[in-house]
Design an enzyme around this catalytic site. Sequence first.
Site, short mmCIF file in Angstrom:
data_model
loop_
_atom_site.label_atom_id
_atom_site.label_comp_id
_atom_site.label_asym_id
_atom_site.label_seq_id
_atom_site.Cartn_x
_atom_site.Cartn_y
_atom_site.Cartn_z
N SER A 233 0.77 -1.10 0.06
CA SER A 233 0.09 0.05 0.19
C SER A 233 0.85 1.32 0.16
O SER A 233 0.67 2.18 -0.89
CB SER A 233 -1.09 0.16 1.32
OG SER A 233 -0.26 -0.38 2.47
N HIS A 263 -2.05 -8.70 1.88
CA HIS A 263 -1.76 -7.67 2.73
C HIS A 263 -2.79 -7.41 3.67
O HIS A 263 -3.16 -8.30 4.42
CB HIS A 263 -1.51 -6.69 1.71
CG HIS A 263 -1.15 -5.05 2.10
ND1 HIS A 263 -0.27 -5.20 3.30
CD2 HIS A 263 -0.92 -4.00 1.49
CE1 HIS A 263 0.21 -3.64 3.39
NE2 HIS A 263 -0.22 -3.13 2.40
N HIS A 309 5.52 -13.03 7.29
CA HIS A 309 5.72 -11.60 6.77
C HIS A 309 6.95 -11.46 5.72
O HIS A 309 7.90 -12.33 5.84
CB HIS A 309 6.22 -10.82 8.00
CG HIS A 309 5.89 -9.56 7.69
ND1 HIS A 309 6.89 -8.58 7.11
CD2 HIS A 309 4.67 -8.69 8.06
CE1 HIS A 309 6.39 -7.17 7.13
NE2 HIS A 309 5.03 -7.25 7.82
N ARG A 318 3.10 -5.66 17.07
CA ARG A 318 1.79 -5.21 16.95
C ARG A 318 0.96 -6.31 17.25
O ARG A 318 -0.44 -6.00 17.76
CB ARG A 318 1.44 -4.39 15.50
CG ARG A 318 2.42 -3.49 15.04
CD ARG A 318 2.54 -3.13 13.73
NE ARG A 318 2.71 -4.39 12.88
CZ ARG A 318 2.31 -4.29 11.41
NH1 ARG A 318 1.93 -3.17 10.83
NH2 ARG A 318 2.82 -5.31 10.63
N ASP A 364 -2.00 -8.73 11.68
CA ASP A 364 -3.51 -9.29 11.53
C ASP A 364 -4.15 -10.35 12.46
O ASP A 364 -5.29 -10.48 12.29
CB ASP A 364 -3.84 -9.48 9.99
CG ASP A 364 -3.60 -8.01 8.98
OD1 ASP A 364 -3.77 -6.97 9.28
OD2 ASP A 364 -2.81 -8.57 8.07
N1 CMX Z 1 0.75 -19.97 5.30
C1 CMX Z 1 1.08 -20.80 4.40
N2 CMX Z 1 2.21 -20.44 3.60
C2 CMX Z 1 2.92 -19.29 3.83
C3 CMX Z 1 2.31 -18.35 4.84
C4 CMX Z 1 1.37 -19.00 5.55
N3 CMX Z 1 1.16 -17.97 6.47
N4 CMX Z 1 3.58 -17.40 4.71
C5 CMX Z 1 4.06 -17.86 3.54
N5 CMX Z 1 4.06 -19.06 3.20
C6 CMX Z 1 4.52 -19.90 1.94
C7 CMX Z 1 4.50 -18.82 0.82
O1 CMX Z 1 3.22 -19.16 0.31
C8 CMX Z 1 5.49 -19.42 -0.19
O2 CMX Z 1 4.98 -20.48 -0.80
P1 CMX Z 1 5.19 -20.72 -2.23
O3 CMX Z 1 6.91 -20.86 -2.22
O4 CMX Z 1 5.02 -22.12 -2.54
O5 CMX Z 1 5.28 -19.76 -3.21
C9 CMX Z 1 6.53 -19.56 0.81
O6 CMX Z 1 5.84 -19.67 1.89
C10 CMX Z 1 7.74 -18.42 1.10
O7 CMX Z 1 7.11 -17.12 1.28
P2 CMX Z 1 7.68 -15.93 2.34
O8 CMX Z 1 9.05 -15.79 1.43
O9 CMX Z 1 7.91 -16.64 3.60
O10 CMX Z 1 6.83 -15.09 2.19
P3 CMX Z 1 6.34 -13.82 1.26
O11 CMX Z 1 7.34 -12.88 1.89
O12 CMX Z 1 6.52 -14.33 -0.07
O13 CMX Z 1 4.77 -13.26 1.81
C11 CMX Z 1 3.11 -13.22 3.02
C12 CMX Z 1 4.77 -12.74 2.93
C13 CMX Z 1 2.67 -12.31 4.41
C14 CMX Z 1 2.29 -12.59 1.86
C15 CMX Z 1 3.11 -14.44 3.48
O14 CMX Z 1 3.72 -14.88 4.54
C16 CMX Z 1 1.35 -14.93 3.67
O15 CMX Z 1 0.62 -14.92 2.46
N6 CMX Z 1 0.82 -14.90 4.60
C17 CMX Z 1 -0.52 -15.12 4.93
C18 CMX Z 1 -1.28 -13.83 4.71
C19 CMX Z 1 -1.08 -12.65 5.79
O16 CMX Z 1 -1.17 -12.92 6.78
N7 CMX Z 1 -0.72 -11.41 5.05
C20 CMX Z 1 -0.80 -10.22 5.99
C21 CMX Z 1 0.64 -9.76 5.90
C22 CMX Z 1 0.64 -8.48 6.93
C23 CMX Z 1 0.01 -7.39 6.09
O17 CMX Z 1 0.30 -6.72 5.12
O18 CMX Z 1 -0.99 -6.79 6.60
#
Ligand code: CMX
Length: 425
Positions: A233, A263, A309, A318, A364
């Site tokens: 964002s 996000h 994250h 947080r 979150d």
């Molecule tokens: N559950 C399952 N799998 C997850 C995961 C979770 N909570 N967090 C990461 N992974 C997976 C990713 O999907 C990725 O899988 P692939 O290799 O198959 O694509 C792998 O682990 C590596 O990801 P990463 O490098 O650890 O994480 P990213 O930096 O790519 O993404 C985030 C970060 C937040 C998008 C991811 O951890 C996620 O999807 N979390 C769940 C959604 C969430 O809570 N988002 C809120 C974040 C805070 C905010 O911005 O508000």
Amino acid sequence: MSLLKAKLASQIPNLRERVRNLGKNHGTKLISEVTVEQVLGGMRGVKSLVCDTSEVGLDTGLIIRGIPILELTNKLPEEVLWLMLTGELPNDAESKDLQEELKKRSEVPEYIWSLLKAFPKDAHPMSILTSLINALEHESKFRREYDKGMHKDIYWEFALEDSLDLIAKIPVIAAAIYRVRFVKGEIIKPNPDLDWGANFAYMIGVNDNVNEWYKLMRMYMVLHCDHESGNVSAFTSHVVGSALSDAYYSLAAGLNGLAGPLHGLANQECLKFVLELLNHFGKLPGDEELKKYASERLAKGLVIPGYGHAVLRVTDPRFTASIEFGKSHIPNDERFVIVEKLFNIVPQILIEQGKAKDPWPNVDAATGALLYHYGVKEFEYYTVIFGVSRSLGICSQLILSRATGEPITRPKSITTSWLEKAVLN
Ligand code: CMX
């Protein structure tokens, strides 16, 4: 002139000078390199943006102008806005002045209410919010001045004008979205005796017999206000603002990104997950049941919302603040108990799965249970609350970007073939 504007006017020449000196005297110094993995992986870790309002350490979480977020949870959001912009917490007079400034600007034009009432009954509240912010662009003072021929030295003054107008009106609009979209009755007008965060809580229309809802909303507004500028964002707003699109266009663009499930929408997804669990088991599930359910979710290729994250590698402070609030105020609430149980279970499951780089809870994971407890049960609305808070940081970043004369953002893209050739050399 408001005290905030006067303070910024006294600080900006020095900030500009520092930025000018860096470019002039150290312009070719290498500070970051880019690997193929980073190019393919969403530019993680590439140092290519300046953000003074806050920083996020891998193992510290959010730090606002040198102060860890957990030390700011008792401050008012307005005070943190002042801090992000000036680098100092305001004194009482400065804080009051900013509050008055926001109150003066809080009236929302009538056309916004007509538009609000015209949305489909099942429109997503985030789509309504960003549409209404775009519509409110009609009020932009920055755009009007630019059209007249504005000197670039005063861009920041009109970015500040638009930002204060927006920050003043956003809680009023967001609360009205709640009232109208979820058929809660008449729109509630701001109460001039309340501060910015409590006023939002008041306009939502939740009864606060125990004085906890206002307290929660003030804290929520502080916790979600900023997270440096590389997140979806803030970065989107930054890029749009760099084209000299005004604060309305920039914030709306950024909040469209906040509406994504990876996000800000994750906070809606988190509570949905908790409610799904309760519904599935018909009671508070035991640890083994939770483990199995979470593992099955992963096996289906779904994420566990609220965990992981892009930058952090520790429990998000947080999240810690929200858990502390829950422990003191709603320790026996079923949904809160599940959030606590998940905290004891999910990280280990993610570690065992071995994919997520950060197995810990993010901002979150806990907030939904708190909002639900106080009566805001419509989880589709949760990201709007996040957006109200994030407007503080995004607008602060925008004002400082215009103050330092940041140019239009334009990184270089490359083709897949170019990359293939580059790795062979
Ligand atoms: N559950 C399952 N799998 C997850 C995961 C979770 N909570 N967090 C990461 N992974 C997976 C990713 O999907 C990725 O899988 P692939 O290799 O198959 O694509 C792998 O682990 C590596 O990801 P990463 O490098 O650890 O994480 P990213 O930096 O790519 O993404 C985030 C970060 C937040 C998008 C991811 O951890 C996620 O999807 N979390 C769940 C959604 C969430 O809570 N988002 C809120 C974040 C805070 C905010 O911005 O508000």
